[in-house]
Write an enzyme that holds these catalytic residues in place. Sequence first.
Site, mmCIF file in Angstrom:
data_model
loop_
_atom_site.group_PDB
_atom_site.id
_atom_site.type_symbol
_atom_site.label_atom_id
_atom_site.label_comp_id
_atom_site.label_asym_id
_atom_site.label_seq_id
_atom_site.Cartn_x
_atom_site.Cartn_y
_atom_site.Cartn_z
ATOM 1 N N ASP A 13 0.868 -1.470 0.103
ATOM 2 C CA ASP A 13 -0.065 -0.011 -0.312
ATOM 3 C C ASP A 13 0.941 1.103 -0.293
ATOM 4 O O ASP A 13 0.991 2.088 0.774
ATOM 5 C CB ASP A 13 -0.704 -0.107 1.740
ATOM 6 C CG ASP A 13 -1.772 -1.679 0.753
ATOM 7 O OD1 ASP A 13 -2.030 -1.827 0.104
ATOM 8 O OD2 ASP A 13 -2.649 -1.320 1.992
ATOM 9 N N LYS A 35 0.902 -7.915 -1.503
ATOM 10 C CA LYS A 35 -0.895 -7.995 -1.888
ATOM 11 C C LYS A 35 -0.903 -6.231 -2.783
ATOM 12 O O LYS A 35 -0.016 -5.530 -2.398
ATOM 13 C CB LYS A 35 -1.405 -8.239 -0.546
ATOM 14 C CG LYS A 35 -3.007 -7.283 -0.502
ATOM 15 C CD LYS A 35 -4.044 -7.053 0.030
ATOM 16 C CE LYS A 35 -3.622 -5.799 1.492
ATOM 17 N NZ LYS A 35 -3.998 -4.133 0.383
ATOM 18 N N ASP A 62 -5.290 -8.027 -4.656
ATOM 19 C CA ASP A 62 -6.852 -7.995 -3.545
ATOM 20 C C ASP A 62 -7.615 -6.357 -4.436
ATOM 21 O O ASP A 62 -7.878 -5.511 -3.511
ATOM 22 C CB ASP A 62 -6.149 -7.213 -2.117
ATOM 23 C CG ASP A 62 -7.398 -6.588 -0.806
ATOM 24 O OD1 ASP A 62 -8.862 -7.229 -1.960
ATOM 25 O OD2 ASP A 62 -7.380 -6.326 -0.090
ATOM 26 N N LYS A 64 -11.272 -7.247 -5.270
ATOM 27 C CA LYS A 64 -12.346 -7.426 -4.305
ATOM 28 C C LYS A 64 -13.888 -6.499 -5.895
ATOM 29 O O LYS A 64 -14.558 -5.341 -5.271
ATOM 30 C CB LYS A 64 -13.099 -6.177 -3.421
ATOM 31 C CG LYS A 64 -12.025 -5.895 -1.913
ATOM 32 C CD LYS A 64 -12.082 -5.408 -1.124
ATOM 33 C CE LYS A 64 -11.379 -5.846 0.516
ATOM 34 N NZ LYS A 64 -9.879 -4.982 0.281
ATOM 35 N N LEU A 65 -13.341 -7.772 -6.398
ATOM 36 C CA LEU A 65 -14.664 -7.206 -7.950
ATOM 37 C C LEU A 65 -15.826 -7.489 -7.440
ATOM 38 O O LEU A 65 -16.594 -8.442 -6.389
ATOM 39 C CB LEU A 65 -14.103 -8.630 -8.846
ATOM 40 C CG LEU A 65 -12.347 -8.696 -8.750
ATOM 41 C CD1 LEU A 65 -12.631 -10.166 -9.955
ATOM 42 C CD2 LEU A 65 -12.690 -7.168 -9.516
ATOM 43 N N HIS A 66 -16.901 -6.947 -7.521
ATOM 44 C CA HIS A 66 -17.827 -6.644 -7.254
ATOM 45 C C HIS A 66 -19.099 -5.753 -8.420
ATOM 46 O O HIS A 66 -18.469 -4.896 -8.876
ATOM 47 C CB HIS A 66 -18.307 -5.682 -5.885
ATOM 48 C CG HIS A 66 -19.191 -6.309 -5.737
ATOM 49 N ND1 HIS A 66 -20.359 -5.242 -4.386
ATOM 50 C CD2 HIS A 66 -21.351 -6.925 -5.925
ATOM 51 C CE1 HIS A 66 -21.014 -5.517 -4.144
ATOM 52 N NE2 HIS A 66 -21.599 -6.149 -5.092
ATOM 53 N N ASP A 67 -19.233 -7.044 -9.362
ATOM 54 C CA ASP A 67 -19.761 -6.010 -10.318
ATOM 55 C C ASP A 67 -20.812 -7.275 -11.264
ATOM 56 O O ASP A 67 -21.478 -8.344 -10.059
ATOM 57 C CB ASP A 67 -19.392 -5.637 -11.514
ATOM 58 C CG ASP A 67 -19.458 -4.786 -12.823
ATOM 59 O OD1 ASP A 67 -20.410 -4.973 -13.023
ATOM 60 O OD2 ASP A 67 -18.730 -3.843 -13.162
ATOM 61 N N ILE A 68 -21.409 -6.737 -11.877
ATOM 62 C CA ILE A 68 -22.580 -8.083 -12.901
ATOM 63 C C ILE A 68 -21.835 -9.032 -13.353
ATOM 64 O O ILE A 68 -21.164 -9.040 -13.649
ATOM 65 C CB ILE A 68 -23.585 -7.644 -13.656
ATOM 66 C CG1 ILE A 68 -22.410 -7.026 -14.578
ATOM 67 C CG2 ILE A 68 -24.478 -6.359 -13.138
ATOM 68 C CD1 ILE A 68 -23.312 -7.671 -16.451
ATOM 69 N N THR A 117 -12.196 -5.471 8.142
ATOM 70 C CA THR A 117 -12.106 -5.454 9.264
ATOM 71 C C THR A 117 -12.217 -3.946 10.084
ATOM 72 O O THR A 117 -12.165 -3.742 10.994
ATOM 73 C CB THR A 117 -10.816 -6.397 9.667
ATOM 74 O OG1 THR A 117 -9.273 -5.277 8.203
ATOM 75 C CG2 THR A 117 -10.590 -7.206 9.439
ATOM 76 N N ARG A 208 0.956 -1.470 7.556
ATOM 77 C CA ARG A 208 1.500 -0.578 8.153
ATOM 78 C C ARG A 208 2.648 -0.568 9.113
ATOM 79 O O ARG A 208 3.669 0.030 9.161
ATOM 80 C CB ARG A 208 0.521 0.515 8.400
ATOM 81 C CG ARG A 208 -0.310 1.334 7.428
ATOM 82 C CD ARG A 208 -1.153 2.153 8.042
ATOM 83 N NE ARG A 208 -2.566 1.039 8.243
ATOM 84 C CZ ARG A 208 -3.543 1.905 8.511
ATOM 85 N NH1 ARG A 208 -4.017 3.150 8.281
ATOM 86 N NH2 ARG A 208 -4.366 1.294 8.362
#
Length: 237
Positions: A13, A35, A62, A64-68, A117, A208
């Site tokens: 990150d 990651k 990472d 976080k796929l979210h679609d049709i 989380t 971190r």
Amino acid sequence: MLHADPRLIVALDKPTVSDAWALVEALGDSVNFYKIGLQLIPIGGMELSARLKQAGKQVFLDYKLHDIPATVEKATRSLADTGADLLTVHAEPAVMRAAVAGRGESSLRILGVTVMTCYDDEMLTEMGYAYGARDLVMRRVEQSLEAGVDGVVASAHEATEIRQRFGGDFLIVTPGIRPAGSAADDQKRVATPAKALSDGSTHLVIGRPINAAADPAAAARAVIAEMATASPQPEPA
């Protein structure tokens, strides 16, 4: 000298790909699993993934796929072709089934994101959920296994119950890990490395405490040493 623990995943990150690669170089042989998250996608995240694979590292996308479902299936197929090792999708049944179909016969393992989380019961109520964090996690674990994914992303706080209720033959990847004495930052449901592994997590995602440390390699070695003190995972009921 401690060698890389395959259960440790360090979150890259960082604001730029160059910063992320500098961290990889600083960590050297102490870490083998990384990651790549949303921060780096638009600025070269997939090129970084390819570079990590060429260096013999494991890669956790990472995203976080979210679609049709049709879009998730196509996106997963594209990502499977890159040789990545892990991919997250939101733990909704249709989304997970689409990801499983998209990965085909590749070695890409799919993880369902249960409840992030940084969320607690109050935040879930604000978002309109009827479930608290614990109950929502359990419902989504059940749906994840029914959909045929390889595991879930869940906090260490739920890992023991997940193992007891659903068995031990799937991954539990746990973010929100803080070594003993570290600040929780913006995480709500945190645990130490040893506690998370003892409670049933298979992999730990740490950001971190390592990637912001003055000496990342030393911080990683300290985490690995702490992981080594974990108790054996409990047998499933």
